[in-house]
Design an enzyme around this catalytic site. Sequence first.
Site, mmCIF file in Angstrom:
data_model
loop_
_atom_site.group_PDB
_atom_site.id
_atom_site.type_symbol
_atom_site.label_atom_id
_atom_site.label_comp_id
_atom_site.label_asym_id
_atom_site.label_seq_id
_atom_site.Cartn_x
_atom_site.Cartn_y
_atom_site.Cartn_z
ATOM 1 N N ASP A 21 7.763 30.672 9.759
ATOM 2 C CA ASP A 21 7.822 31.483 8.546
ATOM 3 C C ASP A 21 7.110 32.799 8.811
ATOM 4 O O ASP A 21 5.891 32.836 8.920
ATOM 5 C CB ASP A 21 7.149 30.699 7.406
ATOM 6 N N ASN A 23 7.412 35.557 6.769
ATOM 7 C CA ASN A 23 7.160 36.376 5.572
ATOM 8 C C ASN A 23 6.362 35.635 4.496
ATOM 9 O O ASN A 23 6.468 35.938 3.306
ATOM 10 C CB ASN A 23 8.469 36.942 5.001
ATOM 11 N N ASP A 25 6.450 32.920 2.761
ATOM 12 C CA ASP A 25 6.924 32.279 1.531
ATOM 13 C C ASP A 25 6.998 30.757 1.689
ATOM 14 O O ASP A 25 7.541 30.063 0.834
ATOM 15 C CB ASP A 25 8.284 32.855 1.087
ATOM 16 N N ASP A 208 30.031 20.151 11.851
ATOM 17 C CA ASP A 208 29.507 19.167 10.915
ATOM 18 C C ASP A 208 30.585 18.142 10.525
ATOM 19 O O ASP A 208 31.727 18.534 10.258
ATOM 20 C CB ASP A 208 29.029 19.922 9.670
ATOM 21 N N GLU A 273 30.192 16.646 15.639
ATOM 22 C CA GLU A 273 29.462 15.535 15.031
ATOM 23 C C GLU A 273 30.535 14.541 14.579
ATOM 24 O O GLU A 273 31.242 14.781 13.598
ATOM 25 C CB GLU A 273 28.637 16.013 13.830
#
Length: 548
Positions: A21, A23, A25, A208, A273
Amino acid sequence: MKIPWYHKTTIYQIYPRSFYDSNQDGIGEIKGILSKLNYLHELGFETLWISPFFSSPQTDFGYDICNYTDIAPEYGSMDDALQLIDEVHKRGMKIVFDMVMNHTSIEHEWFKESRSSRDNSKADWYLWQNSPLPFLREKLGLKVPPNNWKSMTGGNGWHYAKERDEYYWSSFLPFQPDLNYRNPEVKKAIFEIVRFWLRKGVDGFRLDIFNVIYKDAEYRNNPFSPKLIPTEEDPSGFFQEAKYTMNQPESFSFAKELRNVCNEFGEKILLGEITGNTEIIKKYMTKKGDGLGLVFNFEMLNFKFNADYFRELINKIERDFPDPFMPVYVFSNHDRRRSIHRIGEDFRKAKLLHLLQLTVRGVPAMYYGEEIGMTDSKFPFSSALDPIPHKFKWVPRVLLDSIGLTINRDEVRTPMQWDESRNSGFSSAQKTWLPVHENFKAVNIETETKDANSLLNTIRKLLKIRTEESALREGSLDLIGNLPKDVLGYKRKSGSNELVVLLNFGMKDTDFETEKGDCIFRITEKDEIKNNKVELTGYGGIILKFPN
Ligand code: NOJ
């Protein structure tokens, strides 16, 4: 036949929300990945697969897309994505995006329009069906789904939309409606999205739930099956054979069509997958290599830690997926228990497991944090961010754990453990999207970097050896017989480059006679070869090289 680059590569999976992370948040994002590229490059993986960061309501954390060519604001911007592609390439690595083409989010404009009426321009973009007994609803308010199909997550996968007075089909969760690939417009639109990203320079896609991309054209009822829990080899479950909902003949030809689209841009990776047996997986891959080219061999996610298990696994894979097929060795991902969790958090065992993964004939796919031995957290289902556990709240947790199912996927998606500082250096926010695992002071990249014998450095060394020894990247594999019971051994050979890998799955030290070779890798200092005798410590392992 020329070996495609993606049969020789090594894959590292990044779950962007949990990687870094930048930034503050509490959520990882593309800039976070950018700032850690040097770590990944230096670690030695060649291909990065990034879980989805496209526009999405994030109900399934990006696996529910509402715009395939836009970046979700919490993950960054298009410029960030382009910079990522560029920076990965500058380091000589490849980048793979996650293509969720079976379904969109319910929030996608396509679906909104499709649902609005029975005669809009996208009316036939999803799988809409009527109830066979509409009067029951009209008269009694009873909803009777179009047929008996069950979703992959259990229960009815048909969902009623009053705007059309019809049901739409979703293979996974209700907010992920399946696209209708029998409609040429849908195919065209998705292929254009594929081209969009290929034009931007991505090296291919992880696909996916590709095995459900087509459903039976006639919507025939699935037959009964006594099976309750779906397995990797046989996705039937919830007392139903997935005959008409998975692995349809059209899905195999679709794999080829997709390959053709990718071929317009050169040699691209398509990593499927798929759940299904060997024959099915091979139909997607094809011997000619004009299908997907790579499919995860998920059966090993439930590995048992002993030499017999892995001997049999390798035997089976070598028999079922001989050259020019290439298996994918995978022990963890964002949906499944972390590999080290399955071996009692024993780092010695983890080193052996990855020695195997990085030296067998196959493409290794590692999940972020696996290289340092990050393990699963345990969270209550009631507060899960992952939607799946909410479906299973009524089932006692002990029962689910005893069957080995990963229901609450939050537990395997906790933030990357970078160092000993607050939030393990993942974020300086007050609160991270999921809590960092409590073991981060001991298990983190900084600490393990300093320890020459850490799991991290073991993996680093192995990745380096893989780049130096062609036998590991593209050689044949032959299992070695007549070894002590707990020892697994195999020979890798490519031209004059010949290596032997010996792994002791037993906890006791052992020694045995072998051919004389030079030791180029050992798990512990005491794993060694003296003249013709190999000595391995408990869970020790060694790579020997033979002079040519
Ligand atoms: C499989 C993905 O790996 C999983 O995370 C996701 O929830 C489902 N497909 C639905 O897209």
